[in-house]
Design a protein around this motif. Structure first.
Motif, PDB file in Angstrom:
ATOM      1  N   SER A 148     -18.741 -34.745   9.330  1.00  0.00           N
ATOM      2  CA  SER A 148     -19.892 -34.980  10.193  1.00  0.00           C
ATOM      3  C   SER A 148     -20.445 -36.394  10.056  1.00  0.00           C
ATOM      4  N   LEU A 149     -20.015 -37.107   9.014  1.00  0.00           N
ATOM      5  CA  LEU A 149     -20.445 -38.494   8.845  1.00  0.00           C
ATOM      6  C   LEU A 149     -19.748 -39.378   9.875  1.00  0.00           C
ATOM      7  N   PRO A 150     -20.299 -40.537  10.173  1.00  0.00           N
ATOM      8  CA  PRO A 150     -19.668 -41.432  11.149  1.00  0.00           C
ATOM      9  C   PRO A 150     -18.221 -41.749  10.796  1.00  0.00           C
ATOM     10  N   ASP A 151     -17.431 -42.066  11.794  1.00  0.00           N
ATOM     11  CA  ASP A 151     -15.998 -42.285  11.616  1.00  0.00           C
ATOM     12  C   ASP A 151     -15.684 -43.431  10.663  1.00  0.00           C
ATOM     13  N   ASP A 152     -16.600 -44.385  10.539  1.00  0.00           N
ATOM     14  CA  ASP A 152     -16.310 -45.536   9.686  1.00  0.00           C
ATOM     15  C   ASP A 152     -16.676 -45.292   8.221  1.00  0.00           C
ATOM     16  N   VAL A 153     -17.050 -44.043   7.876  1.00  0.00           N
ATOM     17  CA  VAL A 153     -17.352 -43.690   6.492  1.00  0.00           C
ATOM     18  C   VAL A 153     -16.109 -43.074   5.862  1.00  0.00           C
ATOM     19  N   ALA A 154     -15.525 -43.777   4.930  1.00  0.00           N
ATOM     20  CA  ALA A 154     -14.359 -43.274   4.195  1.00  0.00           C
ATOM     21  C   ALA A 154     -14.843 -42.626   2.903  1.00  0.00           C
ATOM     22  N   VAL A 155     -14.403 -41.392   2.647  1.00  0.00           N
ATOM     23  CA  VAL A 155     -14.837 -40.650   1.460  1.00  0.00           C
ATOM     24  C   VAL A 155     -13.665 -40.508   0.498  1.00  0.00           C
ATOM     25  N   ASP A 156     -13.821 -41.056  -0.691  1.00  0.00           N
ATOM     26  CA  ASP A 156     -12.815 -40.956  -1.740  1.00  0.00           C
ATOM     27  C   ASP A 156     -13.375 -40.092  -2.867  1.00  0.00           C
ATOM     28  N   VAL A 157     -12.580 -39.129  -3.325  1.00  0.00           N
ATOM     29  CA  VAL A 157     -13.028 -38.194  -4.361  1.00  0.00           C
ATOM     30  C   VAL A 157     -12.244 -38.447  -5.643  1.00  0.00           C
ATOM     31  N   VAL A 158     -12.968 -38.557  -6.751  1.00  0.00           N
ATOM     32  CA  VAL A 158     -12.363 -38.751  -8.069  1.00  0.00           C
ATOM     33  C   VAL A 158     -12.513 -37.457  -8.854  1.00  0.00           C
ATOM     34  N   HIS A 159     -11.400 -36.873  -9.276  1.00  0.00           N
ATOM     35  CA  HIS A 159     -11.435 -35.569  -9.931  1.00  0.00           C
ATOM     36  C   HIS A 159     -11.570 -35.665 -11.455  1.00  0.00           C
ATOM     37  N   GLN A 160     -11.055 -36.714 -12.047  1.00  0.00           N
ATOM     38  CA  GLN A 160     -11.129 -36.834 -13.500  1.00  0.00           C
ATOM     39  C   GLN A 160     -12.361 -37.650 -13.892  1.00  0.00           C
ATOM     40  N   HIS A 161     -12.765 -37.531 -15.158  1.00  0.00           N
ATOM     41  CA  HIS A 161     -13.888 -38.307 -15.671  1.00  0.00           C
ATOM     42  C   HIS A 161     -13.400 -39.687 -16.064  1.00  0.00           C
ATOM     43  N   LEU A 162     -14.014 -40.726 -15.496  1.00  0.00           N
ATOM     44  CA  LEU A 162     -13.600 -42.091 -15.765  1.00  0.00           C
ATOM     45  C   LEU A 162     -14.680 -42.843 -16.529  1.00  0.00           C
ATOM     46  N   THR A 163     -14.254 -43.792 -17.327  1.00  0.00           N
ATOM     47  CA  THR A 163     -15.179 -44.676 -18.034  1.00  0.00           C
ATOM     48  C   THR A 163     -14.622 -46.091 -17.990  1.00  0.00           C
ATOM     49  N   GLY A 164     -15.447 -47.049 -18.393  1.00  0.00           N
ATOM     50  CA  GLY A 164     -14.998 -48.422 -18.556  1.00  0.00           C
ATOM     51  C   GLY A 164     -14.353 -49.031 -17.333  1.00  0.00           C
TER      52      GLY A 164
END
Length: 320
Positions: free
Chosen positions: A21-37
């Motif tokens: 439902s967000l505008p077409d120019d919004v790219a959504v990237d999902v990170v599944h693991q916990h990241l640091t640094g």
């Protein structure tokens, strides 16, 4: 516009809301693991908006300084101690929150307490290993009773009240303490207000529902554990640093404490070699007190709404 969703351990973010439902120019990237640094900074490079899951990833001034493109930070829930809102404000990053589903944490509190009282993990492991009642003798422990026992609730806010109501349904007596406890409210709920010392001395089980602050940090330490009845139980689904972990381990190893049900820890994720992993009479869960299908739907639905409202110039649920 790049939007990054962090710490989606259970891979539910995209299915829990209508990100399309967000505008077409919004790219959504999902990170599944916990990241640091460096890995975290790399994953967030170029992100305009970031959605963080509770307090899994800290956003302090140092990290924010490395994210020049960031303009919107959405945290699940309406508060996040791991987000430096002042630093966000200084860097022009708006912080917004989401709704919360209250019952989930109270329900996990009872799951942990019941598992301890009825020794569910040990019995389950025994059945799977081929054992049956002939091996479940008194020496190995017999399940306890809730009816007639005393539950001490430290923190009688919305969660503490919900836990207290369940205790009353089990025919338990309920005591309550907090530094600013409303005694009249407690009595109106059928709960007896007490001092911290009296609550610890009288309770068969103690459960924590306090917010973490410098005042509440270490509210359960060696002194408090020593005041508890021999064999009493402790449940913590609030925040790890409320309890002195070293003192807790000592009380478990000595046998003074009958058991501990923990969902939260000083450092999360819990380190692989952490002594709590092998401590006796413990039931451990990985900070999932808030986790439920309804909670995730609320979190991510509101996160999408936060991003859309910010893009429209009318942000909602702004945290200050």
């Amino acid at each position: 516009m790049r939007t990054v969703v962090l710490d989606d351990y259970q891979r539910v973010a995209l299915d829990s809301a209508d990100w399309g439902s967000l505008p077409d120019d919004v790219a959504v990237d999902v990170v599944h693991q916990h990241l640091t640094g460096a890995a975290l900074r790399g994953a967030l490079a170029g992100a305009t908006a970031v959605v963080v899951m509770r307090e899994r990833t800290a956003f302090d001034a140092e990290l924010l300084a490395d994210l020049p493109d960031l303009r919107l930070l959405v945290t699940t829930g309406m508060g996040n101690a791991a987000v430096d809102i002042g630093a966000c404000r200084e860097r022009g990053v708006l912080v917004c929150g989401t709704g919360m589903v209250e019952p989930a944490t109270a329900e996990l509190t009872w799951a942990l307490l019941l598992a301890l009282v009825k020794q569910v993990p040990r019995l389950d492991a025994g059945v799977r290993a081929g054992a049956w009642q002939q091996r479940l003798d008194r020496a190995s422990g017999i399940g306890g009773d809730l009816a007639g026992a005393v539950l001490g609730v430290m923190g009688l806010g919305k969660l503490g009240q919900r836990v207290a109501r369940v205790a009353q349904a089990f025919d338990m007596d309920v005591l309550a303490w907090s530094q600013h406890l409303d005694a009249d409210l407690a009595r109106g709920l059928g709960v007896e207000p007490t001092s911290k010392e009296e609550l610890l001395a009288r309770s068969d089980a103690v459960t924590l529902h306090l917010k973490l602050s410098e005042r509440s940090r270490g509210v359960i330490g060696a002194r408090e554990l020593a005041l508890m009845k021999p064999g009493a139980l402790l449940v913590n689904t609030s925040r790890g640093p409320l309890v002195d972990e070293a003192a807790l381990l000592d009380a478990l190893r000595s046998g003074h404490l009958g058991g501990a049900g923990l969902d939260v820890y000083d450092v999360e994720p819990l380190l692989e070699d952490h002594p709590l992993r092998t401590a006796p009479r413990t039931v451990l869960t990985p900070h999932v007190g808030y986790v439920s299908e309804a909670t995730y739907r609320t979190f991510y639905r509101d996160a999408v709404e936060d991003v859309a409202a910010w893009l429209a110039g009318s942000p909602v649920r702004v945290l200050t």
